[in-house]
Write a protein that holds these residues in place. Structure first.
Motif, PDB file in Angstrom:
ATOM      1  N   GLY A 158     -37.197  55.680 -19.622  1.00 45.20           N
ATOM      2  CA  GLY A 158     -36.031  55.664 -20.495  1.00 45.20           C
ATOM      3  C   GLY A 158     -34.884  56.466 -19.923  1.00 45.20           C
ATOM      4  O   GLY A 158     -35.077  57.456 -19.209  1.00 45.20           O
ATOM      5  N   VAL A 159     -33.664  56.037 -20.224  1.00 49.20           N
ATOM      6  CA  VAL A 159     -32.467  56.776 -19.840  1.00 49.20           C
ATOM      7  C   VAL A 159     -32.412  58.070 -20.655  1.00 49.20           C
ATOM      8  O   VAL A 159     -32.782  58.099 -21.829  1.00 49.20           O
ATOM      9  N   HIS A 160     -31.956  59.145 -20.031  1.00 50.07           N
ATOM     10  CA  HIS A 160     -31.854  60.432 -20.723  1.00 50.07           C
ATOM     11  C   HIS A 160     -31.084  60.255 -22.035  1.00 50.07           C
ATOM     12  O   HIS A 160     -30.079  59.533 -22.086  1.00 50.07           O
ATOM     13  N   PRO A 161     -31.525  60.915 -23.117  1.00 49.05           N
ATOM     14  CA  PRO A 161     -30.859  60.755 -24.415  1.00 49.05           C
ATOM     15  C   PRO A 161     -29.353  60.983 -24.378  1.00 49.05           C
ATOM     16  O   PRO A 161     -28.604  60.297 -25.088  1.00 49.05           O
ATOM     17  N   MET A 162     -28.885  61.914 -23.550  1.00 44.37           N
ATOM     18  CA  MET A 162     -27.453  62.205 -23.497  1.00 44.37           C
ATOM     19  C   MET A 162     -26.659  61.168 -22.694  1.00 44.37           C
ATOM     20  O   MET A 162     -25.431  61.168 -22.716  1.00 44.37           O
ATOM     21  N   LEU A 163     -27.356  60.288 -21.973  1.00 47.79           N
ATOM     22  CA  LEU A 163     -26.684  59.294 -21.142  1.00 47.79           C
ATOM     23  C   LEU A 163     -26.783  57.887 -21.719  1.00 47.79           C
ATOM     24  O   LEU A 163     -26.277  56.930 -21.119  1.00 47.79           O
ATOM     25  N   ARG A 164     -27.415  57.742 -22.867  1.00 45.98           N
ATOM     26  CA  ARG A 164     -27.718  56.402 -23.371  1.00 45.98           C
ATOM     27  C   ARG A 164     -26.486  55.600 -23.790  1.00 45.98           C
ATOM     28  O   ARG A 164     -26.462  54.379 -23.639  1.00 45.98           O
ATOM     29  N   LEU A 165     -25.478  56.226 -24.312  1.00 42.64           N
ATOM     30  CA  LEU A 165     -24.309  55.461 -24.731  1.00 42.64           C
ATOM     31  C   LEU A 165     -23.559  54.870 -23.547  1.00 42.64           C
ATOM     32  O   LEU A 165     -23.008  53.771 -23.632  1.00 42.64           O
ATOM     33  N   THR A 166     -23.519  55.590 -22.441  1.00 42.59           N
ATOM     34  CA  THR A 166     -22.838  55.117 -21.228  1.00 42.59           C
ATOM     35  C   THR A 166     -23.720  55.407 -20.015  1.00 42.59           C
ATOM     36  O   THR A 166     -23.464  56.360 -19.266  1.00 42.59           O
ATOM     37  N   PRO A 167     -24.769  54.623 -19.804  1.00 39.48           N
ATOM     38  CA  PRO A 167     -25.643  54.857 -18.646  1.00 39.48           C
ATOM     39  C   PRO A 167     -24.853  54.834 -17.341  1.00 39.48           C
ATOM     40  O   PRO A 167     -23.970  53.987 -17.168  1.00 39.48           O
ATOM     41  N   PRO A 168     -25.103  55.767 -16.449  1.00 39.47           N
ATOM     42  CA  PRO A 168     -24.352  55.809 -15.186  1.00 39.47           C
ATOM     43  C   PRO A 168     -24.424  54.489 -14.427  1.00 39.47           C
ATOM     44  O   PRO A 168     -25.480  53.846 -14.365  1.00 39.47           O
ATOM     45  N   ASP A 169     -23.303  54.081 -13.846  1.00 38.99           N
ATOM     46  CA  ASP A 169     -23.247  52.829 -13.093  1.00 38.99           C
ATOM     47  C   ASP A 169     -24.256  52.807 -11.955  1.00 38.99           C
ATOM     48  O   ASP A 169     -24.746  51.739 -11.568  1.00 38.99           O
ATOM     49  N   ALA A 170     -24.557  53.983 -11.415  1.00 36.55           N
ATOM     50  CA  ALA A 170     -25.480  54.054 -10.280  1.00 36.55           C
ATOM     51  C   ALA A 170     -26.836  53.451 -10.610  1.00 36.55           C
ATOM     52  O   ALA A 170     -27.528  52.937  -9.718  1.00 36.55           O
ATOM     53  N   LEU A 171     -27.229  53.477 -11.874  1.00 36.95           N
ATOM     54  CA  LEU A 171     -28.536  52.958 -12.250  1.00 36.95           C
ATOM     55  C   LEU A 171     -28.695  51.483 -11.910  1.00 36.95           C
ATOM     56  O   LEU A 171     -29.807  51.010 -11.649  1.00 36.95           O
ATOM     57  N   ARG A 172     -27.597  50.738 -11.904  1.00 42.47           N
ATOM     58  CA  ARG A 172     -27.683  49.299 -11.648  1.00 42.47           C
ATOM     59  C   ARG A 172     -27.711  48.962 -10.153  1.00 42.47           C
ATOM     60  O   ARG A 172     -27.878  47.785  -9.794  1.00 42.47           O
ATOM     61  N   GLN A 173     -27.567  49.950  -9.290  1.00 41.13           N
ATOM     62  CA  GLN A 173     -27.626  49.663  -7.859  1.00 41.13           C
ATOM     63  C   GLN A 173     -29.028  49.856  -7.290  1.00 41.13           C
ATOM     64  O   GLN A 173     -29.277  49.529  -6.137  1.00 41.13           O
ATOM     65  N   PHE A 174     -29.940  50.351  -8.126  1.00 44.67           N
ATOM     66  CA  PHE A 174     -31.296  50.609  -7.649  1.00 44.67           C
ATOM     67  C   PHE A 174     -32.222  49.448  -8.001  1.00 44.67           C
ATOM     68  O   PHE A 174     -32.160  48.909  -9.107  1.00 44.67           O
ATOM     69  N   ALA A 175     -33.101  49.088  -7.057  1.00 49.10           N
ATOM     70  CA  ALA A 175     -34.123  48.075  -7.296  1.00 49.10           C
ATOM     71  C   ALA A 175     -35.449  48.584  -6.729  1.00 49.10           C
ATOM     72  O   ALA A 175     -35.989  48.039  -5.767  1.00 49.10           O
ATOM     73  N   PRO A 176     -35.990  49.648  -7.324  1.00 51.16           N
ATOM     74  CA  PRO A 176     -37.171  50.303  -6.734  1.00 51.16           C
ATOM     75  C   PRO A 176     -38.486  49.651  -7.139  1.00 51.16           C
ATOM     76  O   PRO A 176     -38.593  49.025  -8.202  1.00 51.16           O
ATOM     77  N   GLU A 177     -39.466  49.811  -6.308  1.00 48.81           N
ATOM     78  CA  GLU A 177     -40.830  49.467  -6.695  1.00 48.81           C
ATOM     79  C   GLU A 177     -41.418  50.577  -7.548  1.00 48.81           C
ATOM     80  O   GLU A 177     -42.164  50.341  -8.489  1.00 48.81           O
ATOM     81  N   ARG A 178     -41.060  51.835  -7.205  1.00 50.87           N
ATOM     82  CA  ARG A 178     -41.603  52.984  -7.944  1.00 50.87           C
ATOM     83  C   ARG A 178     -40.480  53.970  -8.277  1.00 50.87           C
ATOM     84  O   ARG A 178     -39.492  54.062  -7.550  1.00 50.87           O
ATOM     85  N   ILE A 179     -40.670  54.685  -9.382  1.00 51.84           N
ATOM     86  CA  ILE A 179     -39.693  55.664  -9.849  1.00 51.84           C
ATOM     87  C   ILE A 179     -40.411  56.983 -10.080  1.00 51.84           C
ATOM     88  O   ILE A 179     -41.378  57.050 -10.844  1.00 51.84           O
ATOM     89  N   LEU A 180     -39.962  58.030  -9.407  1.00 52.35           N
ATOM     90  CA  LEU A 180     -40.504  59.367  -9.579  1.00 52.35           C
ATOM     91  C   LEU A 180     -39.450  60.189 -10.297  1.00 52.35           C
ATOM     92  O   LEU A 180     -38.328  60.346  -9.802  1.00 52.35           O
ATOM     93  N   THR A 181     -39.794  60.706 -11.451  1.00 54.72           N
ATOM     94  CA  THR A 181     -38.829  61.372 -12.300  1.00 54.72           C
ATOM     95  C   THR A 181     -39.174  62.839 -12.489  1.00 54.72           C
ATOM     96  O   THR A 181     -40.322  63.239 -12.304  1.00 54.72           O
ATOM     97  N   GLY A 182     -38.175  63.617 -12.866  1.00 60.57           N
ATOM     98  CA  GLY A 182     -38.371  65.053 -13.063  1.00 60.57           C
ATOM     99  C   GLY A 182     -39.034  65.417 -14.377  1.00 60.57           C
ATOM    100  O   GLY A 182     -39.321  66.590 -14.620  1.00 60.57           O
ATOM    101  N   HIS A 183     -39.295  64.420 -15.231  1.00 62.72           N
ATOM    102  CA  HIS A 183     -39.943  64.679 -16.514  1.00 62.72           C
ATOM    103  C   HIS A 183     -40.919  63.552 -16.818  1.00 62.72           C
ATOM    104  O   HIS A 183     -40.519  62.447 -17.162  1.00 62.72           O
ATOM    105  N   GLY A 184     -42.215  63.850 -16.669  1.00 62.50           N
ATOM    106  CA  GLY A 184     -43.252  62.869 -16.954  1.00 62.50           C
ATOM    107  C   GLY A 184     -43.810  62.215 -15.702  1.00 62.50           C
ATOM    108  O   GLY A 184     -43.311  62.399 -14.590  1.00 62.50           O
TER     109      GLY A 184
END
Length: 226
Positions: free
Chosen positions: A165-191
């Motif tokens: 999920g997108v960070h709660p504070m970023l949900r209204l306007t998700p950063p444009d950078a998110l749409r440039q990624f097409a990963p097989e795997r995602i490693l996140t700082g929480h979870g």
């Protein structure tokens, strides 16, 4: 359950074991589920992999997880709030701390600036959030996406059937950078990470971020009041 634990962890849980890295959560009982990762990148000249430790929370057993990966090259801090235990890990292994040039983690330790790439790797350093109170970068090599708080898999990031999920504070306007990624795997700082079909999970998260925001916010308020 406390949101965040302090002190050196004594109960480190391994997560995200993959070919070329490993992750861990140093305080499995905390609500924030702060996750750390080590990326192992082949170094043909050295004959063993270079290991980059990303946003580490230190604890007993962390060095055991790192021991079989290769030679530790450096510690990376991806965002201003993730200084965490970077200094302790870097000092113990006598390696530099690398920080994207536009990120100020406000740590009491010398750092080296990261340019457009993680040195001698295919990982691009991508600016994702650049607010006065929030600067964050991602690492992306076309297959693996490593982020700090941009997206997460811990409960308070998620709504409905989201895998990430997108960070709660970023949900209204998700950063444009998110749409440039097409990963097989995602490693996140929480979870725990998303280790397969990451592009679909990320696209679903971005497409539904605004629509599902009230559910995430209500969940956060409920958790805070409980």
């Amino acid at each position: 359950m406390p949101m965040k634990q302090s002190g050196r962890a004594t109960d480190v849980r391994e997560i995200d074991r993959l070919d070329g890295g490993v992750g861990w959560i140093a305080h499995p009982e905390e609500g924030m589920q702060r996750a750390s990762h080590a990326l192992a990148v082949p170094n043909e000249d050295a004959g063993e992999d270079d290991v980059w430790v990303v946003d580490p929370v230190d604890g007993e057993g962390v060095d055991d997880l790192l021991a079989d990966l290769g030679d530790i090259r450096g510690v990376v801090v991806l965002m201003d709030r993730h200084a965490r235990d970077a200094k302790a890990v870097a000092d113990r292994h006598d390696v530099p701390i690398f920080v994207p040039s536009f990120v100020d983690p406000e740590m009491d330790a010398p750092t080296q600036p990261l340019g457009d790439t993680l040195p001698d790797t295919d990982f691009q350093v991508v600016r994702t959030v650049d607010w006065p109170v929030w600067q964050e970068a991602a690492l992306y090599d076309g297959e693996t996406l490593v982020v700090g708080d941009l997206v997460g898999t811990v409960e308070y990031f998620l709504a409905g059937r989201e895998r990430v999920g997108v960070h709660p504070m970023l949900r209204l306007t998700p950063p444009d950078a998110l749409r440039q990624f097409a990963p097989e795997r995602i490693l996140t700082g929480h979870g725990e990470g998303v280790l397969s079909d990451g592009t679909r999970a990320l696209q679903d998260a971005v497409d539904g971020a605004r629509r599902r925001a009230p559910k995430v916010w209500l969940k956060g308020v409920t958790s805070f009041l409980s």
